[in-house]
Scaffold this motif. Sequence first.
Motif, PDB file in Angstrom:
ATOM      1  N   THR A  88      85.339  53.799  88.945  1.00  0.00           N
ATOM      2  CA  THR A  88      85.177  54.347  87.591  1.00  0.00           C
ATOM      3  C   THR A  88      86.497  54.347  86.832  1.00  0.00           C
ATOM      4  O   THR A  88      86.554  54.015  85.652  1.00  0.00           O
ATOM      5  CB  THR A  88      84.654  55.788  87.680  1.00  0.00           C
ATOM      6  OG1 THR A  88      83.578  55.807  88.615  1.00  0.00           O
ATOM      7  CG2 THR A  88      84.180  56.275  86.340  1.00  0.00           C
ATOM      8  N   LEU A  89      87.542  54.715  87.563  1.00  0.00           N
ATOM      9  CA  LEU A  89      88.846  54.778  86.908  1.00  0.00           C
ATOM     10  C   LEU A  89      89.343  53.396  86.507  1.00  0.00           C
ATOM     11  O   LEU A  89      89.951  53.226  85.461  1.00  0.00           O
ATOM     12  CB  LEU A  89      89.862  55.464  87.830  1.00  0.00           C
ATOM     13  CG  LEU A  89      89.612  56.953  88.046  1.00  0.00           C
ATOM     14  CD1 LEU A  89      90.699  57.541  88.925  1.00  0.00           C
ATOM     15  CD2 LEU A  89      89.565  57.705  86.714  1.00  0.00           C
ATOM     16  N   TRP A  90      89.075  52.414  87.368  1.00  0.00           N
ATOM     17  CA  TRP A  90      89.458  51.054  86.990  1.00  0.00           C
ATOM     18  C   TRP A  90      88.733  50.658  85.702  1.00  0.00           C
ATOM     19  O   TRP A  90      89.307  50.034  84.814  1.00  0.00           O
ATOM     20  CB  TRP A  90      89.136  50.049  88.102  1.00  0.00           C
ATOM     21  CG  TRP A  90      90.038  50.107  89.295  1.00  0.00           C
ATOM     22  CD1 TRP A  90      89.666  50.409  90.570  1.00  0.00           C
ATOM     23  CD2 TRP A  90      91.443  49.828  89.344  1.00  0.00           C
ATOM     24  NE1 TRP A  90      90.761  50.350  91.409  1.00  0.00           N
ATOM     25  CE2 TRP A  90      91.866  50.003  90.677  1.00  0.00           C
ATOM     26  CE3 TRP A  90      92.391  49.470  88.389  1.00  0.00           C
ATOM     27  CZ2 TRP A  90      93.180  49.813  91.080  1.00  0.00           C
ATOM     28  CZ3 TRP A  90      93.699  49.285  88.797  1.00  0.00           C
ATOM     29  CH2 TRP A  90      94.092  49.462  90.123  1.00  0.00           C
ATOM     30  N   ASN A  91      87.452  51.020  85.635  1.00  0.00           N
ATOM     31  CA  ASN A  91      86.687  50.692  84.434  1.00  0.00           C
ATOM     32  C   ASN A  91      87.300  51.354  83.206  1.00  0.00           C
ATOM     33  O   ASN A  91      87.449  50.722  82.160  1.00  0.00           O
ATOM     34  CB  ASN A  91      85.229  51.166  84.581  1.00  0.00           C
ATOM     35  CG  ASN A  91      84.435  50.218  85.450  1.00  0.00           C
ATOM     36  OD1 ASN A  91      84.808  49.052  85.578  1.00  0.00           O
ATOM     37  ND2 ASN A  91      83.376  50.708  86.061  1.00  0.00           N
ATOM     38  N   TYR A  92      87.640  52.620  83.374  1.00  0.00           N
ATOM     39  CA  TYR A  92      88.234  53.354  82.264  1.00  0.00           C
ATOM     40  C   TYR A  92      89.525  52.656  81.826  1.00  0.00           C
ATOM     41  O   TYR A  92      89.790  52.464  80.645  1.00  0.00           O
ATOM     42  CB  TYR A  92      88.499  54.792  82.710  1.00  0.00           C
ATOM     43  CG  TYR A  92      89.072  55.701  81.638  1.00  0.00           C
ATOM     44  CD1 TYR A  92      88.777  55.496  80.284  1.00  0.00           C
ATOM     45  CD2 TYR A  92      89.893  56.763  81.985  1.00  0.00           C
ATOM     46  CE1 TYR A  92      89.296  56.328  79.322  1.00  0.00           C
ATOM     47  CE2 TYR A  92      90.422  57.599  81.020  1.00  0.00           C
ATOM     48  CZ  TYR A  92      90.132  57.377  79.679  1.00  0.00           C
ATOM     49  OH  TYR A  92      90.659  58.204  78.723  1.00  0.00           O
ATOM     50  N   ARG A  93      90.283  52.264  82.825  1.00  0.00           N
ATOM     51  CA  ARG A  93      91.551  51.584  82.562  1.00  0.00           C
ATOM     52  C   ARG A  93      91.330  50.302  81.780  1.00  0.00           C
ATOM     53  O   ARG A  93      92.068  49.980  80.850  1.00  0.00           O
ATOM     54  CB  ARG A  93      92.207  51.256  83.900  1.00  0.00           C
ATOM     55  CG  ARG A  93      93.659  51.600  83.955  1.00  0.00           C
ATOM     56  CD  ARG A  93      94.237  51.378  85.318  1.00  0.00           C
ATOM     57  NE  ARG A  93      95.609  50.907  85.152  1.00  0.00           N
ATOM     58  CZ  ARG A  93      96.616  51.675  84.758  1.00  0.00           C
ATOM     59  NH1 ARG A  93      96.418  52.941  84.508  1.00  0.00           N
ATOM     60  NH2 ARG A  93      97.828  51.175  84.607  1.00  0.00           N
ATOM     61  N   ALA A 131      90.750  65.567  84.269  1.00  0.00           N
ATOM     62  CA  ALA A 131      91.354  65.238  82.977  1.00  0.00           C
ATOM     63  C   ALA A 131      90.920  63.855  82.522  1.00  0.00           C
ATOM     64  O   ALA A 131      90.547  63.647  81.367  1.00  0.00           O
ATOM     65  CB  ALA A 131      92.866  65.318  83.083  1.00  0.00           C
ATOM     66  N   CYS A 132      90.940  62.914  83.477  1.00  0.00           N
ATOM     67  CA  CYS A 132      90.531  61.544  83.159  1.00  0.00           C
ATOM     68  C   CYS A 132      89.094  61.499  82.671  1.00  0.00           C
ATOM     69  O   CYS A 132      88.762  60.854  81.677  1.00  0.00           O
ATOM     70  CB  CYS A 132      90.663  60.658  84.397  1.00  0.00           C
ATOM     71  SG  CYS A 132      92.294  60.010  84.596  1.00  0.00           S
ATOM     72  N   PHE A 133      88.235  62.163  83.415  1.00  0.00           N
ATOM     73  CA  PHE A 133      86.813  62.124  83.071  1.00  0.00           C
ATOM     74  C   PHE A 133      86.566  62.684  81.676  1.00  0.00           C
ATOM     75  O   PHE A 133      85.798  62.115  80.891  1.00  0.00           O
ATOM     76  CB  PHE A 133      85.995  62.902  84.113  1.00  0.00           C
ATOM     77  CG  PHE A 133      85.751  62.104  85.371  1.00  0.00           C
ATOM     78  CD1 PHE A 133      86.225  60.799  85.483  1.00  0.00           C
ATOM     79  CD2 PHE A 133      85.051  62.654  86.437  1.00  0.00           C
ATOM     80  CE1 PHE A 133      86.004  60.068  86.632  1.00  0.00           C
ATOM     81  CE2 PHE A 133      84.827  61.925  87.587  1.00  0.00           C
ATOM     82  CZ  PHE A 133      85.307  60.634  87.695  1.00  0.00           C
ATOM     83  N   SER A 134      87.236  63.787  81.396  1.00  0.00           N
ATOM     84  CA  SER A 134      86.960  64.392  80.094  1.00  0.00           C
ATOM     85  C   SER A 134      87.518  63.521  78.969  1.00  0.00           C
ATOM     86  O   SER A 134      86.911  63.372  77.915  1.00  0.00           O
ATOM     87  CB  SER A 134      87.514  65.819  80.038  1.00  0.00           C
ATOM     88  OG  SER A 134      88.907  65.776  80.108  1.00  0.00           O
ATOM     89  N   LYS A 135      88.667  62.911  79.235  1.00  0.00           N
ATOM     90  CA  LYS A 135      89.239  62.012  78.226  1.00  0.00           C
ATOM     91  C   LYS A 135      88.306  60.839  77.942  1.00  0.00           C
ATOM     92  O   LYS A 135      88.112  60.418  76.818  1.00  0.00           O
ATOM     93  CB  LYS A 135      90.579  61.469  78.716  1.00  0.00           C
ATOM     94  CG  LYS A 135      91.776  62.258  78.230  1.00  0.00           C
ATOM     95  CD  LYS A 135      93.024  61.702  78.850  1.00  0.00           C
ATOM     96  CE  LYS A 135      94.281  62.293  78.233  1.00  0.00           C
ATOM     97  NZ  LYS A 135      94.642  61.764  76.943  1.00  0.00           N
ATOM     98  N   THR A 176      95.362  57.663  85.045  1.00  0.00           N
ATOM     99  CA  THR A 176      94.596  56.791  85.947  1.00  0.00           C
ATOM    100  C   THR A 176      95.533  56.103  86.925  1.00  0.00           C
ATOM    101  O   THR A 176      95.197  55.928  88.091  1.00  0.00           O
ATOM    102  CB  THR A 176      93.797  55.734  85.172  1.00  0.00           C
ATOM    103  OG1 THR A 176      94.659  55.100  84.244  1.00  0.00           O
ATOM    104  CG2 THR A 176      92.616  56.346  84.450  1.00  0.00           C
ATOM    105  N   GLN A 177      96.700  55.734  86.437  1.00  0.00           N
ATOM    106  CA  GLN A 177      97.656  55.071  87.324  1.00  0.00           C
ATOM    107  C   GLN A 177      98.022  55.985  88.493  1.00  0.00           C
ATOM    108  O   GLN A 177      98.042  55.566  89.649  1.00  0.00           O
ATOM    109  CB  GLN A 177      98.920  54.702  86.534  1.00  0.00           C
ATOM    110  CG  GLN A 177     100.024  54.171  87.436  1.00  0.00           C
ATOM    111  CD  GLN A 177     101.012  53.318  86.671  1.00  0.00           C
ATOM    112  OE1 GLN A 177     100.843  53.046  85.474  1.00  0.00           O
ATOM    113  NE2 GLN A 177     102.034  52.865  87.350  1.00  0.00           N
ATOM    114  N   GLN A 178      98.241  57.241  88.143  1.00  0.00           N
ATOM    115  CA  GLN A 178      98.623  58.221  89.165  1.00  0.00           C
ATOM    116  C   GLN A 178      97.517  58.348  90.213  1.00  0.00           C
ATOM    117  O   GLN A 178      97.769  58.346  91.418  1.00  0.00           O
ATOM    118  CB  GLN A 178      98.863  59.544  88.450  1.00  0.00           C
ATOM    119  CG  GLN A 178      99.408  60.655  89.301  1.00  0.00           C
ATOM    120  CD  GLN A 178      99.293  61.979  88.546  1.00  0.00           C
ATOM    121  OE1 GLN A 178      99.365  62.006  87.309  1.00  0.00           O
ATOM    122  NE2 GLN A 178      99.087  63.042  89.272  1.00  0.00           N
TER     123      GLN A 178
END
Lengths: 641, 582
Positions: free
Chosen positions: B64-69, B34-38, B52-54
């Motif tokens: 990658t998620l930190w970057n997205y955040r 879900a994160c990636f597609s968002k 991302t927090q979860q």
Amino acid sequence: MAAEDLPSEFDVVILGTGLTESVAAAAFSRVGQRVLHVDRRSYYAGNWASFTFSGLLTWIQQHHEEPLPEEAQDWSSLLEEGEELIHLSHSDCASIRNLQVFCFTSEEDEEEEAPNTTEEETGGAAEDSECADSTEEETKETGEEEEEVREEEEVREEEQTTPSAALRQSEPTKKKISYAQLLKEGRRFNIDLVSKLMYSRGSLVDLLIKSNVSRYAEFKNVTRILTYRDRQVEQVPCSRADVFASRQLSVVEKRKLMRFLTSCVEETEEQRAYNGRPYLEFLRDRQLGDNLQHFLLHSIAMVTEDTPTEEGLASTRHFLRCLGRYGNTPFLFPVYGLGEIPQCFCRMCAVFGGIYCLRHSVDGVVVDRDSNRCKAVIDSRGQRITCSHFVVEEGYVAADRKRVATPTRFLSRAVLITDGSILPSDSDQQVSMVTVPPIAAGCPAVKMVELCSSTMTCMPGTYLVHLTCQSVGSAYEDLSPVVTRMFRTPESHDQETCPSVLWCLYFNMTDGSGLEAEGHNLPSNVYVCSGPDGDLGHELAIRQAESIFQKILPEEDFCPPAPNPEDIIYDGDNTSSSAGGEEEKEENDGVAEEEKQEEEKEMLEEEKEMLEEEKEMLEEEKEMLEEEKEVLEEQNLQTEE
Amino acid sequence: MHGRVKIKSTAQQEEEKRKEREKKLKIYVAARDACFSKRKEGIWDDEALQLTQQLLSSNPDFATLWNYRREILMHLETVKDEDEVQKIYEAELSFLESCLKVNPKSYGSWHHRGWVSARLPRPDWARELSLCDRCLSLDDRNFHCWDYRRMVVKMSGVPVDQELGFTDRLIGSNFSNYSSWHYRSTLLPLLHPESPEPPSPCREPPHSSPPPSPQTHSHRLCIQQYLKVTLVQNAFFTDPNDQSAWFYYRWLLGRAEREEMISCVYVSRDEERVAVAFSRPVNAQSVGLLLVLDGQPQRVEWRSVHPRFKHSPVWICDLPPGTISDITNEHNLTVHWTEKHTHRDCALYTGRTESWCRDSATDQELFRSELSVEKTSVLQSELQSCNQLQELEPLNKWCLLTIILLMRALDPLGYEKETLAHFQTLKEVDSMRSAYYGDLCSKFMIENTILKMEYAEVRVFSISDKNLTTLCHLDQLLLVTHINLSSNQLQQLPPQFAMLQCLEVLEADNNSIENLEGVYHLPKLEEVLLKNNKISTLADLQPLASCPKLKRLDLRGNPVTQTANIESELAELLPSVTDLLL
């Protein structure tokens, strides 16, 4: 307590909830034995108990009261052919004597505070205790002591009206905590009857970990080791960090001490050459100097000057092995007091189906004449309960049936509530172990533990001090000289800097190490547990519990790890949901009322414990992971080409 | 049986655990996708923040998620007002705290925390500091936390002395801690910036040099103060086998850095050549070296003494033919090191075939740079306490090594005998490093011999029978005409040997030399004595062919002498040699 009858058949009936009995109870219950665990008293842990301030006052009161006359009830109707009854003792007072209480603070919380004098009273008290020293009948003794308490009260009243002018001048600006405050905040106290510490690699800690009983309690590190020397309290550097930080040791002493401690760990030919000769001699020949010699003998080995070298080295090693496992000293102390520990084991026993009854005793043991074995017990309500084994605390066994060392050995105990630490430091939350070598020839060495309020054993602003030694005279005779020197009491002089004693209690307790392991005049399946001994650790009680367990169940594991609560299947009458477990507990209603609350607390405590364990593991890992960075910084520091 | 406890079997437990894991994995994978597609769609909303927090709370190392955040947060910054942003970032910090509790050594979490702290409109540095303290009290060697702490300290301007107190505390609780010691070593220079005047007058260079530029300054601090505190002494007396304190101690004592300068200019009329020695290896082709002869800048080509060196302390150049060859002329030479604003003059007088201008090793106290130049009394008392420790711990290598270094700093020649004895012990107690100690000892022996040579004001360097295993400080031997290295344990004459530009006679009998790489383009070399070495092939002798004046060569006792046709081969290889001993 359940009103209805108890089940009439058990594998093991245990009388007394002291540490030894409780550990045994947990061990039996854990491997599926049906356990009935009862105690005549209204509280757990017997002579191992901890009390709130008011609880302690009640306990003192109880020991002053005349015991109810021991009416030996006639249970002969419950006996069958070929059986006879051994009566058990009702009395609680044999193991505690020479009780003396002093209050050195004002009764009420007054604006203008009156200093206290109790000199007259203490003079009287000393006389009293001399009288009481001879082991006369209980009635006379307690009678006298009651008198004394009354006298004390009078003195207190007197104080309020006629304050001594001389002492008033020296009144510190800090307001003293009054007796009324102690009573008001009494619930914050957890005053232990025995004073012990847990060696972090001692058998008790090992057992708590192995059995998972540790999840029921919380522990604090003893933060420092102190010693009393040349009329001063000094910190004993015993860990590497202590030695490093010590300001009293010269660098050369630091090296010598570290070297000695390192060399101690392994047994060498050089050490063996001293076998049988005093440890002091061994230390002297190491050319350590007076400072280090004192530390090593009195505070680290905690032995006397004539202890043989091999023994001194063994206890030094034990001390060293225990260092650094949980902190900078070898000791742990349970938050809320030592009385928690027997209760934790009882909890474990109850979780595995053990049935608990307080205020419930065993009146007699039914013995089969032919086999000389215990077949059943008769409880205090006259129920006959069949059992295969009976474990009993020595206090319940009549003197003519047990074998103890003669003359009876006693421990001298003092409990002080003080208004300051014996060695103030940056933090007022220190837990200190203090070794006090004999202050004069013939005097006993005193072990002292000073607890701060964060151990949940005393109210904020106070310290709880326990003194223990082997009795020579009464507790007052043995310990008051030490108290007078190290603390400010009305009897002490020029000790403005010492903490004041607000309230104190002296008493003697039977030394459990006096009980012989074998040779009691009892059926072979009756096992006697001794009360608390004078050692700092808990080795005796744990060893005893394990040996009783092994005599009865030689094939079984002693306290194997308890499973996690989620792995326990509750079946039977209820559904096997986890909520059903709780209900079923209620059904087993032999369990005392507190038990339920405790079960609820359990879950929370479990979580805490698990977190702590994880933390420990993480810490171990951390060290390994560190190297990369270390190497880098090492390079930075290195000035080499 | 009623009331008995039944326990799940291990198989049941395993099965439950497996199911649990599967469930977790499913949730995790779904959230990740879900994160990636968002992110792909460029959605920066609260839901993404939630997702991302979860994920990050269960796996904080997902960069990658930190970057997205961070992308989301930066977007939110543009659309919300300051108070809201402050709130969001504060929430972020408490989220990070929970991540750090799970994994106190996650790169991602710490980095993100640094990023958030820097962007926080109203940062609460005190809170960050206390977080670091808590973290370090759990693990005093968590370098992530150390790094973050340094950032916090820098941003919030915590006074240096307070930080020093902080290191005191940490060292007090566990002194085997490079992080704390190292931090001290970075704090002390800040607390005590270099003193404007060196304490001892003898340190004043004999020539007037321009004021040191920021890069060349030598920190000199009041180490007495820190030695008196004896923190470090406490550490090594408590545990002399703990290296962290010893390293710090070395640093504390050895702060002097050598000034960068031209230490020697040498000019030879015969070869029409100039050699320049620097205080440290440089690349002369790129440092702006300018040669002025009689007021005329010369176009010359600088080359290092050996083609292997791009950086070298000694550089040479040939002057245009005929410029100084007339012995009746006097010439004035200046070499400018424009980059460092320094220069050195050299006059070649009438009738002289060569000339030089330099600071001798004794003037510069070169070899004391290992330990600093602080007052002798301090070093003396340090030596005393180390000797005291050594009496207690005669076999402690760190102590022995430090004693050696202190002795060298105090009086290298006076303590030579003790130093050698200590080296002997060191080689025995720490046999794994005996070669290191051998090399270090060689270095010190060479330094001592150089000092002796300087005092005697001769150009002969003789160091025979000293168990030398290596050669060093060869740049100091630029002017030496005669070198005697006989009866040592040398295995080679390394390329650096080519710095001996004035060498005429080389004695190196009774070594284990296999390699002559450094005997390269030595313009004055006439005599090479290599009796009883291990030169085995003609190719090993090849470098000698570059020395034009070589006349006498002793190769007795070398395997190479067994080669067939050795004499004719040598005559071909080294035509100038007239006196050959085989």
